[in-house]
Design a protein around this motif. Structure first.
Motif, PDB file in Angstrom:
ATOM      1  N   ILE A 153     -10.500   7.907  -2.729  1.00  0.00           N
ATOM      2  CA  ILE A 153     -10.314   8.730  -1.538  1.00  0.00           C
ATOM      3  C   ILE A 153      -9.146   8.219  -0.719  1.00  0.00           C
ATOM      4  CG2 ILE A 153     -11.344   9.339   0.699  1.00  0.00           C
ATOM      5  CD1 ILE A 153     -13.991   9.623  -0.682  1.00  0.00           C
ATOM      6  N   PHE A 154      -9.053   6.885  -0.607  1.00  0.00           N
ATOM      7  CA  PHE A 154      -8.012   6.276   0.210  1.00  0.00           C
ATOM      8  C   PHE A 154      -7.072   5.423  -0.653  1.00  0.00           C
ATOM      9  CE2 PHE A 154     -11.871   6.433   2.926  1.00  0.00           C
ATOM     10  CZ  PHE A 154     -11.436   7.388   3.837  1.00  0.00           C
ATOM     11  N   SER A 155      -5.858   5.322  -0.205  1.00  0.00           N
ATOM     12  CA  SER A 155      -4.910   4.381  -0.797  1.00  0.00           C
ATOM     13  C   SER A 155      -3.940   3.943   0.291  1.00  0.00           C
ATOM     14  CB  SER A 155      -4.150   5.017  -1.961  1.00  0.00           C
ATOM     15  OG  SER A 155      -3.381   6.125  -1.512  1.00  0.00           O
ATOM     16  N   ILE A 156      -3.315   2.810   0.089  1.00  0.00           N
ATOM     17  CA  ILE A 156      -2.299   2.371   1.035  1.00  0.00           C
ATOM     18  C   ILE A 156      -1.077   3.271   0.886  1.00  0.00           C
ATOM     19  CG2 ILE A 156      -0.735   0.481   1.642  1.00  0.00           C
ATOM     20  CD1 ILE A 156      -2.940  -1.463   0.836  1.00  0.00           C
ATOM     21  N   ASP A 157      -0.566   3.725   1.999  1.00  0.00           N
ATOM     22  CA  ASP A 157       0.580   4.629   1.988  1.00  0.00           C
ATOM     23  C   ASP A 157       1.842   3.841   1.628  1.00  0.00           C
ATOM     24  OD1 ASP A 157       2.490   6.524   2.352  1.00  0.00           O
ATOM     25  OD2 ASP A 157       2.015   6.954   4.453  1.00  0.00           O
ATOM     26  N   THR A 158       2.358   4.099   0.437  1.00  0.00           N
ATOM     27  CA  THR A 158       3.549   3.374  -0.039  1.00  0.00           C
ATOM     28  C   THR A 158       4.821   4.219   0.049  1.00  0.00           C
ATOM     29  OG1 THR A 158       3.156   4.095  -2.326  1.00  0.00           O
ATOM     30  CG2 THR A 158       2.138   2.014  -1.637  1.00  0.00           C
ATOM     31  N   SER A 159       4.732   5.362   0.696  1.00  0.00           N
ATOM     32  CA  SER A 159       5.880   6.279   0.730  1.00  0.00           C
ATOM     33  C   SER A 159       7.107   5.657   1.407  1.00  0.00           C
ATOM     34  CB  SER A 159       5.498   7.577   1.429  1.00  0.00           C
ATOM     35  OG  SER A 159       5.067   7.329   2.759  1.00  0.00           O
ATOM     36  N   ALA A 160       6.869   4.795   2.390  1.00  0.00           N
ATOM     37  CA  ALA A 160       7.982   4.148   3.089  1.00  0.00           C
ATOM     38  C   ALA A 160       8.053   2.658   2.772  1.00  0.00           C
ATOM     39  CB  ALA A 160       7.841   4.357   4.598  1.00  0.00           C
ATOM     40  N   MET A 161       7.278   2.239   1.783  1.00  0.00           N
ATOM     41  CA  MET A 161       7.202   0.817   1.455  1.00  0.00           C
ATOM     42  C   MET A 161       8.194   0.484   0.329  1.00  0.00           C
ATOM     43  SD  MET A 161       3.775  -1.372   0.483  1.00  0.00           S
ATOM     44  CE  MET A 161       2.984  -0.925   2.024  1.00  0.00           C
ATOM     45  N   MET A 162       8.848  -0.643   0.442  1.00  0.00           N
ATOM     46  CA  MET A 162       9.798  -1.074  -0.582  1.00  0.00           C
ATOM     47  C   MET A 162       9.087  -1.957  -1.606  1.00  0.00           C
ATOM     48  SD  MET A 162      13.276  -1.823   1.616  1.00  0.00           S
ATOM     49  CE  MET A 162      12.568  -3.192   2.531  1.00  0.00           C
ATOM     50  N   GLN A 163       9.732  -2.133  -2.744  1.00  0.00           N
ATOM     51  CA  GLN A 163       9.175  -2.987  -3.785  1.00  0.00           C
ATOM     52  C   GLN A 163       9.490  -4.461  -3.550  1.00  0.00           C
ATOM     53  OE1 GLN A 163      11.012  -1.025  -7.141  1.00  0.00           O
ATOM     54  NE2 GLN A 163       9.097   0.020  -7.654  1.00  0.00           N
ATOM     55  N   ALA A 164      10.485  -4.740  -2.716  1.00  0.00           N
ATOM     56  CA  ALA A 164      10.852  -6.121  -2.409  1.00  0.00           C
ATOM     57  C   ALA A 164      11.339  -6.208  -0.979  1.00  0.00           C
ATOM     58  CB  ALA A 164      11.925  -6.626  -3.365  1.00  0.00           C
ATOM     59  N   TYR A 165      11.013  -7.321  -0.344  1.00  0.00           N
ATOM     60  CA  TYR A 165      11.403  -7.578   1.037  1.00  0.00           C
ATOM     61  C   TYR A 165      11.997  -8.974   1.133  1.00  0.00           C
ATOM     62  CZ  TYR A 165       8.504  -3.561   2.495  1.00  0.00           C
ATOM     63  OH  TYR A 165       7.972  -2.315   2.672  1.00  0.00           O
ATOM     64  N   ASN A 166      12.528  -9.290   2.316  1.00  0.00           N
ATOM     65  CA  ASN A 166      12.867 -10.675   2.637  1.00  0.00           C
ATOM     66  C   ASN A 166      12.229 -11.011   3.976  1.00  0.00           C
ATOM     67  OD1 ASN A 166      14.840 -10.507   4.935  1.00  0.00           O
ATOM     68  ND2 ASN A 166      16.033  -9.335   3.446  1.00  0.00           N
ATOM     69  N   PRO A 167      12.164 -12.288   4.344  1.00  0.00           N
ATOM     70  CA  PRO A 167      11.399 -12.675   5.539  1.00  0.00           C
ATOM     71  C   PRO A 167      11.926 -12.132   6.860  1.00  0.00           C
ATOM     72  CG  PRO A 167      11.714 -14.551   4.081  1.00  0.00           C
ATOM     73  CD  PRO A 167      12.598 -13.463   3.568  1.00  0.00           C
ATOM     74  N   SER A 168      13.131 -11.585   6.896  1.00  0.00           N
ATOM     75  CA  SER A 168      13.646 -11.024   8.141  1.00  0.00           C
ATOM     76  C   SER A 168      13.156  -9.598   8.374  1.00  0.00           C
ATOM     77  CB  SER A 168      15.175 -11.035   8.135  1.00  0.00           C
ATOM     78  OG  SER A 168      15.691 -10.111   7.186  1.00  0.00           O
ATOM     79  N   GLN A 169      12.467  -9.047   7.391  1.00  0.00           N
ATOM     80  CA  GLN A 169      12.023  -7.665   7.473  1.00  0.00           C
ATOM     81  C   GLN A 169      10.545  -7.574   7.845  1.00  0.00           C
ATOM     82  OE1 GLN A 169      13.426  -6.799   3.397  1.00  0.00           O
ATOM     83  NE2 GLN A 169      14.791  -5.261   4.287  1.00  0.00           N
ATOM     84  N   SER A 170      10.093  -6.345   8.050  1.00  0.00           N
ATOM     85  CA  SER A 170       8.677  -6.089   8.325  1.00  0.00           C
ATOM     86  C   SER A 170       8.218  -4.935   7.463  1.00  0.00           C
ATOM     87  CB  SER A 170       8.460  -5.772   9.813  1.00  0.00           C
ATOM     88  OG  SER A 170       9.191  -4.616  10.178  1.00  0.00           O
ATOM     89  N   VAL A 171       6.914  -4.804   7.333  1.00  0.00           N
ATOM     90  CA  VAL A 171       6.346  -3.750   6.501  1.00  0.00           C
ATOM     91  C   VAL A 171       5.429  -2.875   7.346  1.00  0.00           C
ATOM     92  CG1 VAL A 171       4.457  -5.267   5.747  1.00  0.00           C
ATOM     93  CG2 VAL A 171       5.043  -3.260   4.377  1.00  0.00           C
ATOM     94  N   ASP A 172       5.534  -1.555   7.152  1.00  0.00           N
ATOM     95  CA  ASP A 172       4.657  -0.609   7.844  1.00  0.00           C
ATOM     96  C   ASP A 172       3.433  -0.338   6.985  1.00  0.00           C
ATOM     97  OD1 ASP A 172       6.197  -0.159  10.170  1.00  0.00           O
ATOM     98  OD2 ASP A 172       7.538   1.170   9.053  1.00  0.00           O
ATOM     99  N   LEU A 173       2.265  -0.523   7.572  1.00  0.00           N
ATOM    100  CA  LEU A 173       1.011  -0.374   6.844  1.00  0.00           C
ATOM    101  C   LEU A 173       0.200   0.790   7.405  1.00  0.00           C
ATOM    102  CD1 LEU A 173      -0.006  -4.145   6.653  1.00  0.00           C
ATOM    103  CD2 LEU A 173       1.078  -2.762   4.871  1.00  0.00           C
TER     104      LEU A 173
END
Length: 352
Positions: free
Chosen positions: A29-49
């Motif tokens: 029924i539910f899943s984490i929304d990955t539409s705006a999520m990247m496959q790789a990040y670095n520590p200066s970035q943030s992630v929208d959950l």
């Protein structure tokens, strides 16, 4: 110069697990929304959950976890922006626990965190060339009170020795029982710590007398020993992966760990290590290079290409007789390097 190829990024994996109620009804029924999520990040970035809610269920709250650590709660599926600056480099698992209409379910996804900056290449020059025992399968290498302490490996050939590095003469030597394969060594507060490979034990010696004082088991039974260094308080231990464990020297319990990454790759096979001016300098097994690592983050800051050194070794090198051995000399501010069964060691100075 070494060129690093970017890894193929890990795809975002989504897993849904229902907890409470009819599992078949709640599943997917539910899943984490990955539409705006990247496959790789670095520590200066943030992630929208946020949670994808295609069936428009009423969501009461969502609790998010990164690598099983609770990072916050969302009410009614409001998005959370989470900064990654304090997260470990490497594989990162995101889990969401969703409470909806009296039931709850879990869903997961993942991404990788790489170091922010690419490592810089350092140059070096050879200051001196010295003799080295061509029968020493070098595993650990460190200066103590003007002499070189060296740990060697191989079953039936492992030893701990004190050497005059300028002549290559062995001043003192302890042969390790043939059931042990000696690995990395370091000297901390007048104690020599020596790892074993598959035997799950570390030996502790008096650095002045070479007397064995105690044997300590590793904090995990399946852990293997590779490289060892220290920061003046704690030990840093590698196991052949990209991990470096921070270890309590009294108990050999793990305090924490770092993962070693560049801006594009993980660096595994971390072998012999040396603490120099607040950084970890490490050999990568079977690669003719040294990587300089930030011990707080695991980020690789610099790389030194030492491939020319093996061409200056007199004996014919066999498979496995690779670059391994980094010893910082505080008196000369230079670094002594060698390899497994090399008959030469090289004093080098390093510069950008």
């Amino acid at each position: 110069m070494f060129k690093y190829k970017a890894l193929s990024f890990i795809g975002l994996t989504i897993i849904s697990i229902s907890c409470g109620g009819d599992k078949n009804d709640e599943k997917n029924i539910f899943s984490i929304d990955t539409s705006a999520m990247m496959q790789a990040y670095n520590p200066s970035q943030s992630v929208d959950l946020g949670i994808k809610n295609e069936k428009e269920k009423i969501i009461d709250s969502v609790i998010y976890y990164i690598n099983d650590v609770n990072i916050g709660k969302s009410v009614k599926n409001e998005k959370i922006n989470f900064p990654l600056e304090n997260q470990k480099l490497g594989y990162t698992r995101i889990k969401a626990l969703i409470y909806s209409e009296g039931k709850n379910s879990e869903t997961e996804t993942n991404f990788i965190i790489y170091a922010k900056d690419a490592p810089e290449l350092l140059d070096y020059k050879i200051v001196n060339t010295f003799n080295h025992d061509g029968n020493s399968y070098t595993q650990g290498y460190e200066f103590y009170e003007g002499n070189l302490i060296e740990g060697s490996g191989q079953y039936g050939k492992s030893s701990l020795r004190k050497t005059d590095y300028k002549t290559g003469n062995v001043l003192e030597k302890i042969d390790i029982d043939k059931q042990y394969f000696g690995e990395g060594i370091t000297v901390l507060k007048d104690k020599i710590y020596q790892l074993t490979w598959n035997e799950n034990k570390a030996f502790v010696y008096d650095a002045k007398t070479f007397k064995l004082e105690k044997t300590i088991p590793y904090f995990r039974k399946d852990l293997v020993g590779w490289g060892l260094t220290n920061d003046g308080t704690n030990l840093y231990m590698s196991d052949g992966s990209e991990k470096i464990y921070i270890i309590n020297p009294e108990t050999f319990e793990m305090i924490d760990y770092i993962n070693v990454y560049t801006n594009a790759n993980k660096i595994d096979s971390i072998n012999e290590m040396e603490w120099i001016d607040g950084k970890i300098w490490a050999n990568k097994y079977e690669k003719d290079m040294i990587v300089k690592i930030d011990p707080k983050t695991g980020a690789v800051e610099n790389i030194i290409n030492l491939s020319e050194l093996k061409t200056k070794v007199t004996k014919t090198l066999q498979q496995g007789e690779v670059l391994n051995g980094i010893a910082y000399n505080p008196q000369t501010k230079t670094i002594l390097v060698t390899g497994k069964n090399w008959d030469k060691s090289f004093e080098i100075s390093v510069e950008k």
